[in-house]
Write an enzyme that holds these catalytic residues in place. Sequence first.
Site, PDB file in Angstrom:
ATOM      1  N   GLU A  84     183.657 -35.433 -44.295  1.00 50.64           N
ATOM      2  CA  GLU A  84     182.702 -35.592 -43.200  1.00 50.64           C
ATOM      3  C   GLU A  84     181.464 -34.855 -43.683  1.00 50.64           C
ATOM      4  OE1 GLU A  84     182.778 -37.316 -40.500  1.00 50.64           O
ATOM      5  OE2 GLU A  84     184.869 -37.958 -40.545  1.00 50.64           O
ATOM      6  N   THR A 129     178.382 -28.712 -51.984  1.00 52.76           N
ATOM      7  CA  THR A 129     177.005 -28.706 -51.492  1.00 52.76           C
ATOM      8  C   THR A 129     176.360 -27.336 -51.647  1.00 52.76           C
ATOM      9  OG1 THR A 129     175.724 -28.890 -49.451  1.00 52.76           O
ATOM     10  CG2 THR A 129     178.021 -28.286 -49.192  1.00 52.76           C
ATOM     11  N   ASP A 130     175.027 -27.328 -51.702  1.00 52.74           N
ATOM     12  CA  ASP A 130     174.317 -26.032 -51.725  1.00 52.74           C
ATOM     13  C   ASP A 130     174.373 -25.341 -50.362  1.00 52.74           C
ATOM     14  OD1 ASP A 130     172.593 -27.705 -50.316  1.00 52.74           O
ATOM     15  OD2 ASP A 130     170.827 -27.291 -51.547  1.00 52.74           O
ATOM     16  N   GLU A 131     174.812 -26.070 -49.311  1.00 50.71           N
ATOM     17  CA  GLU A 131     174.834 -25.458 -47.973  1.00 50.71           C
ATOM     18  C   GLU A 131     175.835 -24.311 -47.880  1.00 50.71           C
ATOM     19  OE1 GLU A 131     174.592 -27.876 -44.557  1.00 50.71           O
ATOM     20  OE2 GLU A 131     173.274 -29.327 -45.505  1.00 50.71           O
ATOM     21  N   TYR A 154     179.970 -27.685 -40.849  1.00 44.30           N
ATOM     22  CA  TYR A 154     180.084 -28.498 -42.076  1.00 44.30           C
ATOM     23  C   TYR A 154     180.086 -27.591 -43.307  1.00 44.30           C
ATOM     24  CZ  TYR A 154     178.314 -31.065 -46.137  1.00 44.30           C
ATOM     25  OH  TYR A 154     178.120 -31.544 -47.411  1.00 44.30           O
ATOM     26  N   LYS A 158     183.045 -26.914 -46.157  1.00 42.74           N
ATOM     27  CA  LYS A 158     182.890 -27.147 -47.601  1.00 42.74           C
ATOM     28  C   LYS A 158     183.106 -25.838 -48.373  1.00 42.74           C
ATOM     29  CE  LYS A 158     181.805 -30.469 -49.473  1.00 42.74           C
ATOM     30  NZ  LYS A 158     182.554 -31.664 -49.981  1.00 42.74           N
ATOM     31  N   LYS A 193     171.023 -39.452 -41.489  1.00 44.09           N
ATOM     32  CA  LYS A 193     170.375 -38.364 -42.225  1.00 44.09           C
ATOM     33  C   LYS A 193     168.862 -38.600 -42.207  1.00 44.09           C
ATOM     34  CE  LYS A 193     174.645 -37.195 -43.358  1.00 44.09           C
ATOM     35  NZ  LYS A 193     175.397 -37.760 -44.439  1.00 44.09           N
ATOM     36  N   ARG A 218     163.863 -28.499 -47.644  1.00 40.23           N
ATOM     37  CA  ARG A 218     165.030 -29.039 -48.355  1.00 40.23           C
ATOM     38  C   ARG A 218     164.591 -29.414 -49.763  1.00 40.23           C
ATOM     39  NH1 ARG A 218     166.910 -26.854 -44.763  1.00 40.23           N
ATOM     40  NH2 ARG A 218     168.492 -27.454 -43.256  1.00 40.23           N
TER      41      ARG A 218
HETATM   42  P1  NAD Z   1     179.214 -39.970 -46.802  1.00 36.86           P
HETATM   43  O1  NAD Z   1     179.442 -39.474 -45.415  1.00 36.86           O
HETATM   44  O2  NAD Z   1     178.154 -40.988 -47.050  1.00 36.86           O
HETATM   45  O3  NAD Z   1     180.564 -40.554 -47.415  1.00 36.86           O
HETATM   46  C1  NAD Z   1     181.802 -39.939 -47.211  1.00 36.86           C
HETATM   47  C2  NAD Z   1     182.867 -40.950 -47.580  1.00 36.86           C
HETATM   48  O4  NAD Z   1     184.148 -40.306 -47.390  1.00 36.86           O
HETATM   49  C3  NAD Z   1     182.874 -42.203 -46.709  1.00 36.86           C
HETATM   50  O5  NAD Z   1     183.042 -43.351 -47.515  1.00 36.86           O
HETATM   51  C4  NAD Z   1     184.064 -42.010 -45.792  1.00 36.86           C
HETATM   52  O6  NAD Z   1     184.664 -43.234 -45.376  1.00 36.86           O
HETATM   53  C5  NAD Z   1     184.993 -41.191 -46.662  1.00 36.86           C
HETATM   54  N1  NAD Z   1     185.934 -40.390 -45.872  1.00 36.86           N
HETATM   55  C6  NAD Z   1     185.637 -39.573 -44.827  1.00 36.86           C
HETATM   56  N2  NAD Z   1     186.756 -39.028 -44.327  1.00 36.86           N
HETATM   57  C7  NAD Z   1     187.788 -39.483 -45.100  1.00 36.86           C
HETATM   58  C8  NAD Z   1     189.181 -39.276 -45.100  1.00 36.86           C
HETATM   59  N3  NAD Z   1     189.772 -38.488 -44.185  1.00 36.86           N
HETATM   60  N4  NAD Z   1     189.936 -39.888 -46.042  1.00 36.86           N
HETATM   61  C9  NAD Z   1     189.359 -40.707 -46.969  1.00 36.86           C
HETATM   62  N5  NAD Z   1     188.034 -40.964 -46.989  1.00 36.86           N
HETATM   63  C10 NAD Z   1     187.260 -40.354 -46.071  1.00 36.86           C
HETATM   64  O7  NAD Z   1     178.954 -38.657 -47.657  1.00 36.86           O
HETATM   65  P2  NAD Z   1     178.001 -38.415 -48.914  1.00 36.86           P
HETATM   66  O8  NAD Z   1     176.669 -38.015 -48.430  1.00 36.86           O
HETATM   67  O9  NAD Z   1     178.153 -39.534 -49.849  1.00 36.86           O
HETATM   68  O10 NAD Z   1     178.695 -37.100 -49.527  1.00 36.86           O
HETATM   69  C11 NAD Z   1     179.781 -37.221 -50.429  1.00 36.86           C
HETATM   70  C12 NAD Z   1     180.223 -35.833 -50.861  1.00 36.86           C
HETATM   71  O11 NAD Z   1     179.131 -35.143 -51.470  1.00 36.86           O
HETATM   72  C13 NAD Z   1     180.680 -34.952 -49.694  1.00 36.86           C
HETATM   73  O12 NAD Z   1     181.787 -34.206 -50.128  1.00 36.86           O
HETATM   74  C14 NAD Z   1     179.478 -34.059 -49.418  1.00 36.86           C
HETATM   75  O13 NAD Z   1     179.891 -32.813 -48.892  1.00 36.86           O
HETATM   76  C15 NAD Z   1     178.904 -33.911 -50.806  1.00 36.86           C
HETATM   77  N6  NAD Z   1     177.460 -33.673 -50.869  1.00 36.86           N
HETATM   78  C16 NAD Z   1     176.589 -34.496 -50.203  1.00 36.86           C
HETATM   79  C17 NAD Z   1     175.207 -34.273 -50.325  1.00 36.86           C
HETATM   80  C18 NAD Z   1     174.209 -35.168 -49.645  1.00 36.86           C
HETATM   81  O14 NAD Z   1     173.016 -34.863 -49.648  1.00 36.86           O
HETATM   82  N7  NAD Z   1     174.601 -36.285 -49.049  1.00 36.86           N
HETATM   83  C19 NAD Z   1     174.743 -33.220 -51.109  1.00 36.86           C
HETATM   84  C20 NAD Z   1     175.679 -32.396 -51.757  1.00 36.86           C
HETATM   85  C21 NAD Z   1     177.022 -32.636 -51.634  1.00 36.86           C
HETATM   86  O1  DAU Z   2     171.938 -29.717 -48.924  1.00 32.89           O
HETATM   87  C1  DAU Z   2     172.952 -30.671 -49.095  1.00 32.89           C
HETATM   88  C2  DAU Z   2     173.313 -31.278 -47.755  1.00 32.89           C
HETATM   89  O2  DAU Z   2     172.213 -32.102 -47.372  1.00 32.89           O
HETATM   90  C3  DAU Z   2     174.602 -32.088 -47.804  1.00 32.89           C
HETATM   91  O3  DAU Z   2     175.665 -31.241 -48.118  1.00 32.89           O
HETATM   92  C4  DAU Z   2     174.853 -32.783 -46.456  1.00 32.89           C
HETATM   93  O4  DAU Z   2     176.007 -33.593 -46.539  1.00 32.89           O
HETATM   94  C5  DAU Z   2     173.641 -33.635 -46.146  1.00 32.89           C
HETATM   95  O5  DAU Z   2     173.808 -34.254 -44.887  1.00 32.89           O
HETATM   96  C6  DAU Z   2     172.358 -32.800 -46.155  1.00 32.89           C
HETATM   97  O6  DAU Z   2     172.334 -31.879 -45.041  1.00 32.89           O
HETATM   98  P1  DAU Z   2     170.995 -31.608 -44.203  1.00 32.89           P
HETATM   99  O7  DAU Z   2     171.364 -31.085 -42.878  1.00 32.89           O
HETATM  100  O8  DAU Z   2     170.011 -30.819 -44.996  1.00 32.89           O
HETATM  101  O9  DAU Z   2     170.428 -33.138 -44.127  1.00 32.89           O
HETATM  102  P2  DAU Z   2     169.796 -33.968 -42.901  1.00 32.89           P
HETATM  103  O10 DAU Z   2     169.285 -35.229 -43.491  1.00 32.89           O
HETATM  104  O11 DAU Z   2     170.722 -34.048 -41.747  1.00 32.89           O
HETATM  105  O12 DAU Z   2     168.563 -33.072 -42.476  1.00 32.89           O
HETATM  106  C7  DAU Z   2     167.523 -32.755 -43.401  1.00 32.89           C
HETATM  107  C8  DAU Z   2     166.512 -31.878 -42.675  1.00 32.89           C
HETATM  108  O13 DAU Z   2     165.842 -32.674 -41.692  1.00 32.89           O
HETATM  109  C9  DAU Z   2     167.127 -30.721 -41.925  1.00 32.89           C
HETATM  110  O14 DAU Z   2     166.230 -29.606 -41.982  1.00 32.89           O
HETATM  111  C10 DAU Z   2     167.227 -31.215 -40.494  1.00 32.89           C
HETATM  112  C11 DAU Z   2     166.040 -32.139 -40.377  1.00 32.89           C
HETATM  113  N1  DAU Z   2     166.194 -33.293 -39.458  1.00 32.89           N
HETATM  114  C12 DAU Z   2     167.285 -34.091 -39.629  1.00 32.89           C
HETATM  115  C13 DAU Z   2     167.484 -35.191 -38.804  1.00 32.89           C
HETATM  116  C14 DAU Z   2     168.699 -36.069 -38.975  1.00 32.89           C
HETATM  117  C15 DAU Z   2     165.231 -33.560 -38.486  1.00 32.89           C
HETATM  118  O15 DAU Z   2     164.231 -32.832 -38.347  1.00 32.89           O
HETATM  119  N2  DAU Z   2     165.428 -34.644 -37.668  1.00 32.89           N
HETATM  120  C16 DAU Z   2     166.516 -35.470 -37.795  1.00 32.89           C
HETATM  121  O16 DAU Z   2     166.646 -36.434 -36.999  1.00 32.89           O
END
Ligand code: NAD
Ligand code: DAU
Length: 347
Positions: A84, A129-131, A154, A158, A193, A218
């Site tokens: 998630e 993640t860097d979070e 979240y 992680k 996002k 970010r």
């Molecule tokens: P996403 O939400 O787009 O995709 C997650 C995928 O995992 C989906 O395909 C979903 O169906 C699957 N999934 C969720 N719960 C599951 C379960 N219980 N069993 C099997 N599959 C399941 O996420 P994303 O943005 O592609 O992120 C992927 C990974 O990278 C995550 O672990 C996230 O923490 C990490 N990450 C994301 C970012 C980012 O900016 N998006 C940055 C750094 C790290």
């Molecule tokens: O840093 C890595 C992380 O980046 C990943 O691990 C997460 O999975 C990914 O979702 C992302 O997290 P953020 O919370 O940084 O991303 P998001 O796109 O939700 O938000 C980016 C920034 O924008 C954050 O400061 C919140 C802000 N924001 C976000 C949304 C969705 C808004 O101001 N308005 C919005 O509607």
Amino acid sequence: MNILVTGGAGFIGSHVVRKLVTSYPEYHIYNIDALTYAGNLENLSDIEGAQNYTFLKADITDIATINRLFTTYKFDKVVHLAAESHVDRSIEEPLAFIKTNILGTMNLLNACKSIWQDDKKHLFYHISTDEVYGSLGNDGLFTENTSYSPNSPYAASKASSDHFVRAYGETYGVPYIISNCSNNYGPNHFPEKLIPLFINNIIEKKPLPVYGDGNYTRDWLYVIDHAYAIDTILHKGVIGETYNIGGFNEWKNIDLVKLLCTIMDDKLSRKRGTSESLIEYVKDRPGHDKRYAIDSSKINKELGWKPSVTFEEGLMLTIDWYLANTTWLKNVTSGDYQAYYTKMYQS
Ligand code: NAD
Ligand code: DAU
């Protein structure tokens, strides 16, 4: 070599699966995904018929199924992305994050621990993640030595899964690598996002909800560059090491949103200022991390990886992809998502 990618139907996972399937015909790539709202097989339609690719619909929280799949397919390496991933959802529903991100990761680790005999050929690679590092002030960067200080449910989930991966390495000898990446953007990003939500809202002339004063920072990386970094670490990374991945590309949310608005006005042949007039400052995210910024010099110096596109190039590619794929956008934003979105922004 049998490589398991979890979460391969999601945003980053689909780019990782495509990279591995197309670059390594000698490997077989298995993609386990539960297809939650965030997983979508449309993301992989171009490679679904590839000889070296198999999709297995399964939930990583289902222990019996995970054990059966490990016994049947004898995965040599695991690239674990299933999670998630949305911070706002984690504030609403933290238990779902504990279940998938912590317990799901534990199930995979336990399967590896019980099935893998010869440590040398195996790898459990956790995509994190860097979070986990929490929030930075105005200065400094997250390094691999920054202590963990997660602020959102979240991030805490992680961080916990990272700790379990490391603990399974130290205690049971499960060979592992962890990478911690900054914010990704690019094609197939689910429009909850910031960047894809705002692109979608601009197309539909809906409000752009900027949290708080918009002065949050970010560090953005194009998703295909992340997929290439994961490929590099999978092949050249050192067992037991952690790698930070980022593009030295910090943006304040409000500056990024204004840039996006200008480009979208031009692309949609709308008068400059049209999209910016959709900006609405809304209630801040609770526990909102002020600033993320990644020092990715270790992966650059030790493994030779660096991003291939500038932010301006990546953003153009992303916007062009969304404008050319409005059917994808419509498909993923129909159904449950509409109800979720309405609830989020009315409260
Ligand atoms: P996403 O939400 O787009 O995709 C997650 C995928 O995992 C989906 O395909 C979903 O169906 C699957 N999934 C969720 N719960 C599951 C379960 N219980 N069993 C099997 N599959 C399941 O996420 P994303 O943005 O592609 O992120 C992927 C990974 O990278 C995550 O672990 C996230 O923490 C990490 N990450 C994301 C970012 C980012 O900016 N998006 C940055 C750094 C790290
Ligand atoms: O840093 C890595 C992380 O980046 C990943 O691990 C997460 O999975 C990914 O979702 C992302 O997290 P953020 O919370 O940084 O991303 P998001 O796109 O939700 O938000 C980016 C920034 O924008 C954050 O400061 C919140 C802000 N924001 C976000 C949304 C969705 C808004 O101001 N308005 C919005 O509607």
